[in-house]
Scaffold this active site. Structure first.
Site, short mmCIF file in Angstrom:
data_model
loop_
_atom_site.label_atom_id
_atom_site.label_comp_id
_atom_site.label_asym_id
_atom_site.label_seq_id
_atom_site.Cartn_x
_atom_site.Cartn_y
_atom_site.Cartn_z
N SER A 1 0.83 -1.21 0.00
CA SER A 1 0.00 0.00 0.00
C SER A 1 0.86 1.26 0.00
CB SER A 1 -0.87 -0.01 1.27
OG SER A 1 -1.40 1.26 1.50
N TYR B 1 -1.96 -0.61 10.02
CA TYR B 1 -2.23 -1.10 8.66
C TYR B 1 -0.95 -0.98 7.82
CZ TYR B 1 -3.80 -0.99 3.81
OH TYR B 1 -3.92 -1.22 2.46
N1 LIG Z 1 -8.37 -0.13 -2.61
C1 LIG Z 1 -7.29 0.60 -2.38
O1 LIG Z 1 -7.24 1.80 -2.66
C2 LIG Z 1 -6.06 -0.03 -1.77
C3 LIG Z 1 -4.97 0.81 -1.48
C4 LIG Z 1 -3.83 0.25 -0.92
C5 LIG Z 1 -3.75 -1.12 -0.70
N2 LIG Z 1 -4.84 -1.91 -0.95
C6 LIG Z 1 -4.72 -3.34 -0.68
O2 LIG Z 1 -5.18 -4.09 -1.78
C7 LIG Z 1 -5.85 -5.26 -1.37
C8 LIG Z 1 -7.26 -5.30 -1.92
O3 LIG Z 1 -7.94 -4.12 -1.47
P1 LIG Z 1 -9.47 -3.87 -1.72
O4 LIG Z 1 -9.67 -2.41 -1.83
O5 LIG Z 1 -9.98 -4.78 -2.76
O6 LIG Z 1 -10.03 -4.32 -0.27
P2 LIG Z 1 -11.35 -5.16 0.09
O7 LIG Z 1 -11.52 -5.02 1.57
O8 LIG Z 1 -12.45 -4.78 -0.79
O9 LIG Z 1 -10.90 -6.66 -0.25
C9 LIG Z 1 -10.19 -7.49 0.64
C10 LIG Z 1 -10.94 -8.81 0.74
O10 LIG Z 1 -10.16 -9.69 1.56
C11 LIG Z 1 -11.06 -10.46 2.34
N3 LIG Z 1 -10.34 -10.94 3.52
C12 LIG Z 1 -9.88 -10.22 4.56
N4 LIG Z 1 -9.29 -11.02 5.48
C13 LIG Z 1 -9.36 -12.28 4.96
C14 LIG Z 1 -8.94 -13.56 5.45
N5 LIG Z 1 -8.33 -13.70 6.63
N6 LIG Z 1 -9.16 -14.65 4.67
C15 LIG Z 1 -9.78 -14.52 3.47
N7 LIG Z 1 -10.23 -13.35 2.99
C16 LIG Z 1 -10.00 -12.24 3.71
C17 LIG Z 1 -12.20 -9.51 2.68
O11 LIG Z 1 -13.41 -10.20 2.97
C18 LIG Z 1 -12.31 -8.69 1.40
O12 LIG Z 1 -13.32 -9.19 0.55
C19 LIG Z 1 -5.79 -5.25 0.15
O13 LIG Z 1 -4.66 -6.00 0.55
C20 LIG Z 1 -5.60 -3.78 0.49
O14 LIG Z 1 -4.94 -3.62 1.73
C21 LIG Z 1 -5.99 -1.39 -1.50
#
Ligand SMILES: NC(=O)c1ccc[n+]([C@@H]2O[C@H](COP(=O)([O-])OP(=O)(O)OC[C@H]3O[C@@H](n4cnc5c(N)ncnc54)[C@H](O)[C@@H]3O)[C@@H](O)[C@H]2O)c1
Length: 316
Positions: free
Chosen positions: A126, A150
């Site tokens: 991130s 985080y």
């Molecule tokens: N969306 C953004 O702008 C952004 C920015 C920086 C980093 N990220 C990273 O990218 C990745 C995806 O982000 P996103 O926006 O799609 O988030 P999101 O929360 O929509 O998706 C993450 C998914 O992981 C699942 N999850 C969480 N813990 C779990 C576990 N123990 N076992 C199985 N499933 C699990 C959740 O149910 C969720 O559906 C994440 O790692 C997030 O930290 C996203």
């Protein structure tokens, strides 16, 4: 190829699965946690389940036995590891979730990958790892100053990948995502909160008078990059920013929206989890993958708003 996507019911995971299932067999896992609307996650999955090459299993990445049982005969070539507890602010409320799901969870994915012979793991880091910096645009070599658990969990993911890339035969690619937005986006992030406040005629709280900048990056641009990385090989472990290199001022964004749509804004103090500015340097990814174009924010913002109005999914 056989691909595993963890966190497939999430925003980025579901969009990636839709794209990858066009050419590959995609196995998706998710624990469907209730950090935000489970209904939204179920709707994303409902669309994916219509695809011929897509298979879903509800599994927690911390359930070693279930993970082993499910994956051992799947012949997975590559994993996109996106499952995590997201959200910087929530990390002050429930720090344990970040330690368990992000740090322990990533370790489990590496462990199982070694057992089943996965060749490459592309994992989500991130922009939060940079913390507050004075040097912009943020590039991948810069010193990291995390401001919340985080960000710490993502930094530990990067260090874990670096360590294992040297002692096991798996290649790692870490992605520092910068504020990804678009249709099917996350209801806990600013744009969808803005849209929801407008729709429900309720106050939206804006911290620090909106004196923040975010490098908003459109989901389709991120997916193009993630797809290209599938076939790219780097020596052992490589880290890339995925960002549009176009910081948007939050105060201006809110005012522009307010000019066109009625919005009730309540200004509240700065949140300790928030960094002042994210503005990433995308030269490394552009050079490596020959991607050139990033979407126009103004245009995609309104496109996302139109999508939101038509799809009432997260309000259930
Ligand atoms: N969306 C953004 O702008 C952004 C920015 C920086 C980093 N990220 C990273 O990218 C990745 C995806 O982000 P996103 O926006 O799609 O988030 P999101 O929360 O929509 O998706 C993450 C998914 O992981 C699942 N999850 C969480 N813990 C779990 C576990 N123990 N076992 C199985 N499933 C699990 C959740 O149910 C969720 O559906 C994440 O790692 C997030 O930290 C996203």
């Amino acid at each position: 190829m056989n691909i595993l996507i963890t966190g497939v019911a999430g925003f980025i995971g579901s969009c990636l699965a839709r794209e990858m299932a066009k050419d590959h067999k995609v196995y998706g896992i998710d624990n469907l946690n209730n950090y935000y609307s489970v209904n939204l996650k179920i709707q994303r999955l409902k669309n994916l389940k219509k695809l011929k090459n897509f298979y879903f299993k509800k599994i927690d990445i911390n359930s070693d036995k279930k993970l082993n049982r499910y994956l051992k005969k799947k012949k997975i070539d590559i994993i996109y590891h996106l499952a995590a507890q997201a959200g910087v602010r929530y990390s002050f409320e429930k720090p344990d979730e970040y330690i368990d799901n992000n740090i322990r969870g990533f370790f489990n994915i590496i462990k199982i990958s070694k057992i089943i012979g996965v060749k490459k793991i592309i994992y989500a880091s991130s922009s939060s790892v940079y913390g507050d910096s004075k040097k912009f645009p943020l590039n991948e070599k810069q010193i990291l100053r995390q401001k919340n658990i985080y960000a710490v969990s993502k930094m530990i993911n990067e260090q874990t990948a670096e360590f294992f890339s040297k002692i096991i035969n798996i290649k790692f690619i870490g992605i520092r995502f910068f504020t990804i937005y678009g249709p099917w986006g996350r209801p806990d992030m600013l744009l969808f909160k803005l849209f929801k406040s407008f729709e429900q005629n309720k106050y939206i709280e804006i911290n620090n008078k909106g004196n923040h900048y975010r490098d908003f990056t459109y989901i389709d641009d991120a997916i193009v990059i993630l797809k290209k990385l599938l076939r790219k090989n780097y020596p052992k472990h490589e880290i890339f920013n995925i960002c549009s290199n176009n910081p948007v001022n939050i105060s201006k964004l809110v005012k522009n929206f307010k000019k066109k749509k009625f919005l009730k804004v309540k200004y509240v103090k700065k949140h300790k989890a928030d960094v002042f500015k994210t503005h990433g340097d995308n030269k490394k990814i552009i050079k490596s993958l020959k991607v050139s174009k990033f979407s126009n924010f103004e245009e995609k913002f309104w496109h996302t708003f139109d999508w939101y109005k038509k799809n009432k999914i997260d309000r259930v």
